[in-house]
Design an enzyme around this catalytic site. Structure first.
Site, PDB file in Angstrom:
ATOM      1  N   GLN A  30       0.698   2.931  -3.691  1.00  0.00           N
ATOM      2  CA  GLN A  30      -0.150   2.042  -4.480  1.00  0.00           C
ATOM      3  C   GLN A  30      -0.684   2.717  -5.744  1.00  0.00           C
ATOM      4  OE1 GLN A  30      -3.284   0.279  -2.119  1.00  0.00           O
ATOM      5  NE2 GLN A  30      -1.962   0.146  -0.319  1.00  0.00           N
ATOM      6  N   CYS A  31      -0.318   3.955  -5.964  1.00  0.00           N
ATOM      7  CA  CYS A  31      -0.810   4.719  -7.120  1.00  0.00           C
ATOM      8  C   CYS A  31      -2.326   4.805  -7.131  1.00  0.00           C
ATOM      9  CB  CYS A  31      -0.298   4.108  -8.435  1.00  0.00           C
ATOM     10  SG  CYS A  31       1.475   4.208  -8.632  1.00  0.00           S
TER      11      CYS A  31
END
Length: 210
Positions: free
Chosen positions: A80-81
């Site tokens: 998801q960074c």
């Protein structure tokens, strides 16, 4: 949001998901406001100024052939960074500020064309008192390196395509509501759906020849 973006000289876009960058990108394009986007990964970053003033440069979405969707569903935290190395955000933020300041010293300011990468020590183009004004800066913390890619504007971009920007100017928040209710609307509006259909048709035609 629309009024804030319209009144700003520049917007720094620092949100942490792909889909959350869509609306500010559309609004900035519709209101003619310079936007500098910063995106972080685990050990990589991108600093990018969006196309402005007819310079033909792309936005964050111009390299994609899909409209933004929920990028956090069924993904781990690293996918998801949302996890980054400690020094990444300060380094990327500093480069974003330096890019803006360099643009402000260019004769065309935010509408400046993109400079290609130039080796350190090589002569710089004229009228660059603070150095190059690239389109984007992609950094790799693992190698302590950066590259300066340039992405041209995509006429079927899900965020800055003329059809999308015109629709936002005409419909405003109603367009945003409809996009949220119908994930396929952006691809139809921008022309991405037609492009994908043409590619699929060409692939089937080629297969039939064999």
């Amino acid at each position: 949001l629309d009024a804030l973006v319209a009144d700003a000289d520049c917007v720094f876009l620092l949100t942490d998901t792909r889909e959350s960058r869509w609306l500010p990108t559309v609004v900035a394009a519709a209101r003619g406001t310079l936007l500098v986007n910063v995106a972080l990964g685990l050990d990589t970053f991108v600093v990018q100024r969006h196309g402005h003033g007819g310079n033909g440069l792309g936005c964050y979405f111009c390299g994609d052939v899909a409209a933004p969707t929920n990028s956090t569903r069924d993904r781990t935290l690293d996918q998801q960074c949302t996890v980054s190395r400690p020094g990444l955000a300060p380094a990327a933020a500093a480069l974003a500020v330096e890019l803006l300041v360099a643009l402000l010293h260019h004769p065309r300011e935010g509408a400046a064309p993109a400079d290609p990468a130039t080796p350190p020590g090589a002569p710089l183009p004229g009228n660059r008192p603070l150095g190059l004004v690239p389109h984007s800066i992609r950094g790799f913390l693992t190698h302590y390196a950066t590259v300066l890619p340039t992405t041209p504007a995509f006429d079927r971009c899900a965020a800055c395509a003329p059809a999308v920007v015109a629709a936002y100017r005409d419909r405003g928040v109603a367009l945003v509501r409809d996009v949220g209710a119908d994930p396929g609307l952006l691809e139809r509006l921008s022309g991405l759906a037609d492009l994908k259909g043409a590619v699929d048709g060409a692939a089937w035609a080629e297969a039939d020849e064999f």
